[in-house]
Design a protein around this motif. Structure first.
Motif, PDB file in Angstrom:
ATOM      1  N   ASN A   1       0.946  -1.245  -0.068  1.00 49.23           N
ATOM      2  CA  ASN A   1       0.066   0.057  -0.070  1.00 49.23           C
ATOM      3  C   ASN A   1       0.915   0.981   0.124  1.00 49.23           C
ATOM      4  OD1 ASN A   1      -2.707  -1.245   0.474  1.00 49.23           O
ATOM      5  ND2 ASN A   1      -1.497  -2.213   2.039  1.00 49.23           N
ATOM      6  N   VAL A   2       0.233   2.429  -0.374  1.00 51.35           N
ATOM      7  CA  VAL A   2       0.844   3.510  -0.425  1.00 51.35           C
ATOM      8  C   VAL A   2       0.192   4.511   0.367  1.00 51.35           C
ATOM      9  CG1 VAL A   2       1.577   5.554  -1.532  1.00 51.35           C
ATOM     10  CG2 VAL A   2       2.205   3.351  -2.633  1.00 51.35           C
ATOM     11  N   PHE A   3       0.674   5.076   1.686  1.00 48.68           N
ATOM     12  CA  PHE A   3       0.022   6.106   2.418  1.00 48.68           C
ATOM     13  C   PHE A   3       0.933   7.417   2.285  1.00 48.68           C
ATOM     14  CE2 PHE A   3      -0.080   1.786   4.042  1.00 48.68           C
ATOM     15  CZ  PHE A   3      -1.661   1.606   4.410  1.00 48.68           C
ATOM     16  N   VAL A   4       0.112   8.555   2.179  1.00 50.43           N
ATOM     17  CA  VAL A   4       0.523   9.684   1.764  1.00 50.43           C
ATOM     18  C   VAL A   4      -0.008  10.856   2.844  1.00 50.43           C
ATOM     19  CG1 VAL A   4       1.338  11.629   0.388  1.00 50.43           C
ATOM     20  CG2 VAL A   4       1.491   9.266  -0.399  1.00 50.43           C
ATOM     21  N   ASN A   5       0.697  11.455   3.679  1.00 49.57           N
ATOM     22  CA  ASN A   5       0.209  12.543   4.669  1.00 49.57           C
ATOM     23  C   ASN A   5      -1.125  12.134   5.456  1.00 49.57           C
ATOM     24  OD1 ASN A   5       2.124  14.400   4.278  1.00 49.57           O
ATOM     25  ND2 ASN A   5       1.358  15.005   2.279  1.00 49.57           N
ATOM     26  N   THR A   6      -1.072  10.883   5.894  1.00 44.69           N
ATOM     27  CA  THR A   6      -2.277  10.414   6.581  1.00 44.69           C
ATOM     28  C   THR A   6      -1.661  10.741   8.057  1.00 44.69           C
ATOM     29  OG1 THR A   6      -1.512   8.302   6.717  1.00 44.69           O
ATOM     30  CG2 THR A   6      -3.291   8.898   5.160  1.00 44.69           C
ATOM     31  N   ARG A   7      -2.913  10.684   8.772  1.00 46.46           N
ATOM     32  CA  ARG A   7      -2.540  11.010  10.501  1.00 46.46           C
ATOM     33  C   ARG A   7      -1.291  10.173  11.001  1.00 46.46           C
ATOM     34  NH1 ARG A   7      -5.911   9.999  15.769  1.00 46.46           N
ATOM     35  NH2 ARG A   7      -4.481  10.345  17.458  1.00 46.46           N
ATOM     36  N   ALA A   8      -1.502   8.592  10.662  1.00 51.48           N
ATOM     37  CA  ALA A   8      -0.322   7.859  10.826  1.00 51.48           C
ATOM     38  C   ALA A   8      -0.571   6.649   9.674  1.00 51.48           C
ATOM     39  CB  ALA A   8      -0.437   6.931  12.026  1.00 51.48           C
TER      40      ALA A   8
END
Length: 619
Positions: free
Chosen positions: A371-378
């Motif tokens: 997965n790619v997570f960008v600028n989420t809280r965590a």
């Protein structure tokens, strides 16, 4: 006349044209559709007592999907086309034809039709003519299809059917407890509760439900909610939610007060075996996609962003797979939950595991990869809310794998931390082979309590290095991952996933520790051994698949990153898709398929061939 439609990006049609196909399915519709999804029922397996390190070889099986809706050689009554229209008639004698349409889905699916009364039967298609339907009561689907002959409810070809709940005297627009139903290509808005609900009550079995290619917006509660009562004799299974757009739902929580309560935009509650794939779920006032007390659920290749509190939620669920999703925050204050630390916005978490409220089992055996997570809280968060920790107060992460993800944070108004794990007894869980970039926010990792059962192994950290035990000095890489263009955005303002790929000289390249356990990357490309850290294996110049099957010159499937593509598929003769997804030739006297396709007839699996072999035109 047969109709061929080709769908590529976000399952949106880019072609609809008449074609002559002699020798097959005379007078019936053939629908050719390209998507990317796991092989049917390729769900995670139970974890052996020794742990789950080797179970990833069953994940991320990607095939190109080809659907041929075609009744060939049927010996039973022929499938019928029934019609519903805004100006139709629900009388018992209505025939449901183009000239004499029904006025509602409820009438079209009456159960136990009397002699002389026309109602939907297995294999029938119910076409909604174009227009805005303002029903004053729930559209209850009262009859089932069969495994081989589901009932399809869809918009008439070339027409736009909108189901508007603004005068509805019920909670749902469409609801049912029937099986073998497909809802495809409709628009839903202004539901006073949920747009689409399938629910199994005590003692019931509901199975084989497909909800695909719908657009859902402006609902007070969930857009799509599938679930069951808690009774042991009740089950709901074989659920597919594909290619939908769900936005501006859960308006019950628009004020975002902590105690208001809220639904998810897309929820699976008590589901056994399901797939949520290729959906775009964004700007909702509840969680984005939630697996609630469910098992064997795969959440694959969705684009999920700017939801409230959590984008991907694993609540008391077991044996789930969350893979190849793009999850991000675009820093819109309206969807923030908290206003703390003197910052403008604290957005939703990327993916969260928790055991809220009482339940029959605790979350366990969950895999989160590619997965790619960008600028989420965590990027990843295990929450022990109110000290509950599950049915046993000290339960924590159980047999969880968080591997080969890319977590990127450079927004001081959005990012808080890369990983947060609350206290609990954690067992047989690992966080490994990820790329973590933390350029803004607070500490890079927040750990509360003992972490003896969580192994942090072989991660790349930049620019802030966490303290022990999150940082393993013997295996970790502390360096700039040298990504292609990490701050690049697409036309909609979201992150351009290809920009988060490592360059050839990146220290992440060939630094993986998991052998061949993770076989593909975010784009579905086969990984070499050793693997590259993070979700993306290659900085793509292009990719090539087996001859006479598929060829792409841009990232695939990447719901937000598909550009001009080239593809070829054989249908007995020659059929091709040129640049810009334009069919230039179709001529066929039969239907034959290259390896790598799944064939469905009447919505049920008819044949399955081996996956297409792809390689990147890069390193």
């Amino acid at each position: 006349m047969n109709r061929i439609s080709l769908l590529l990006d976000k399952s949106r049609p880019v072609l609809s044209m008449p074609a002559k196909l002699s020798g097959q399915c005379p007078g019936e519709a053939i629908v050719v559709r390209f998507l990317v999804r796991p092989a049917p029922k390729a769900y995670p397996v139970a974890v052996p007592a020794t742990g789950n390190r080797n179970r990833l070889n069953v994940l991320n099986r990607v095939i190109i999907v080809m659907l041929l809706a075609c009744m060939i050689g049927s010996t039973t009554a022929q499938a019928r086309d029934l019609y519903v229209a805004v100006d139709g008639n629900d009388a018992w004698y209505t025939k449901g034809t183009v000239q004499d349409p029904f006025a509602s889905i409820w009438r079209a699916t009456w159960p136990n039709c009397n002699a002389g009364t026309v109602c939907a039967q297995p294999s029938d298609t119910i076409y909604l003519r174009g227009g805005v339907y303002r029903f004053d009561s729930v559209q209850w689907i009262g009859t089932s299809g069969t495994q081989a002959k589901p009932i399809l409810i869809t918009a008439a070809p070339g027409e736009r059917a909108i189901l508007d709940g603004s005068v509805l005297g019920a909670d749902q627009i469409i609801s049912s407890d029937q099986s073998h139903i497909v809802i495809d290509g409709l628009e839903f808005r202004h539901a006073p509760g949920k747009a689409i609900t399938f629910w199994a009550s005590a003692g019931q079995t509901v199975l084989d439900i497909t909800i695909r290619n719908n657009k859902i917006s402006s609902c007070e509660k969930a857009g799509i909610y599938i679930g069951r009562d808690r009774a042991e004799s009740t089950s709901i299974s074989e659920i597919a939610i594909e290619g939908n757009i769900v936005t501006d739902t859960v308006l019950e929580n628009e004020d975002r007060t902590e105690f208001s309560g809220w639904h998810p935009a897309v929820g699976l509650d008590g589901v056994e075996h399901g797939v949520v794939i290729g959906n775009e779920v964004y700007r909702n006032y509840g969680e984005g996609i939630s697996a609630i007390r469910s098992s064997n659920v795969s959440v694959i290749a969705n684009t999920v962003y700017d939801n409230f509190s959590v984008n991907l939620y694993i609540h008391r669920s077991q044996q789930t797979e969350h893979a190849r999703n793009l999850v991000f925050s675009s820093d819109i204050v309206n969807y923030c939950r908290y206003f703390e630390y003197a910052r403008t916005c604290l957005p939703a978490v990327g993916v969260m595991i928790a055991n809220e409220l009482d339940g029959t089992f605790d979350a366990a055996d969950n895999t989160i990869v590619n997965n790619v997570f960008v600028n989420t809280r965590a990027g990843f968060y295990y929450g022990d809310f109110d000290g509950e920790g599950g049915s046993h107060p000290s339960k924590g992460l159980q047999d969880v794998v968080f591997a080969h993800n890319t977590v990127y944070q450079d927004d001081s108004q959005a990012a808080e931390t890369l990983v947060q794990i609350d206290a609990g007894i954690h067992e047989r869980s690992s966080i490994s082979d990820n790329v973590f970039v933390h350029l803004a926010g607070q500490e890079s990792v927040k750990l509360r309590g003992a972490m003896a059962g969580v192994a942090f192994i072989n991660n790349l950290w930049f620019d802030r290095v966490p303290a022990l035990p999150a940082h393993d000095p013997s295996t970790d890489i502390l360096a700039d991952p040298d990504l292609v263009a990490p701050q690049a955005t697409d036309d909609d303002g979201g992150p351009q996933v290809s920009g988060l790929a490592p360059r050839d000289r990146s220290p992440a390249v060939s630094a993986g520790s998991r052998g061949t356990e993770v076989q593909t990357d975010f784009f579905g490309l086969t990984r070499p051994n050793p693997l590259t850290l993070g979700a993306i294996e290659y900085a793509l110049d292009g990719l090539e698949c087996s001859r006479a099957a598929m060829r792409f010159n841009a990232a695939w499937p990447g719901a937000r990153n598909l550009v001009a593509s080239e593809a070829t598929v054989t249908l007995g003769g020659d059929a091709g898709v040129g640049q810009g997804a334009t069919v230039f030739a179709i001529a066929s006297t039969g239907v034959s398929l290259e390896p790598g396709f799944r064939v469905e007839r009447g919505g049920a699996l008819y044949a399955r061939l081996l996956p297409v072999s792809c390689r990147a035109m890069s390193r």
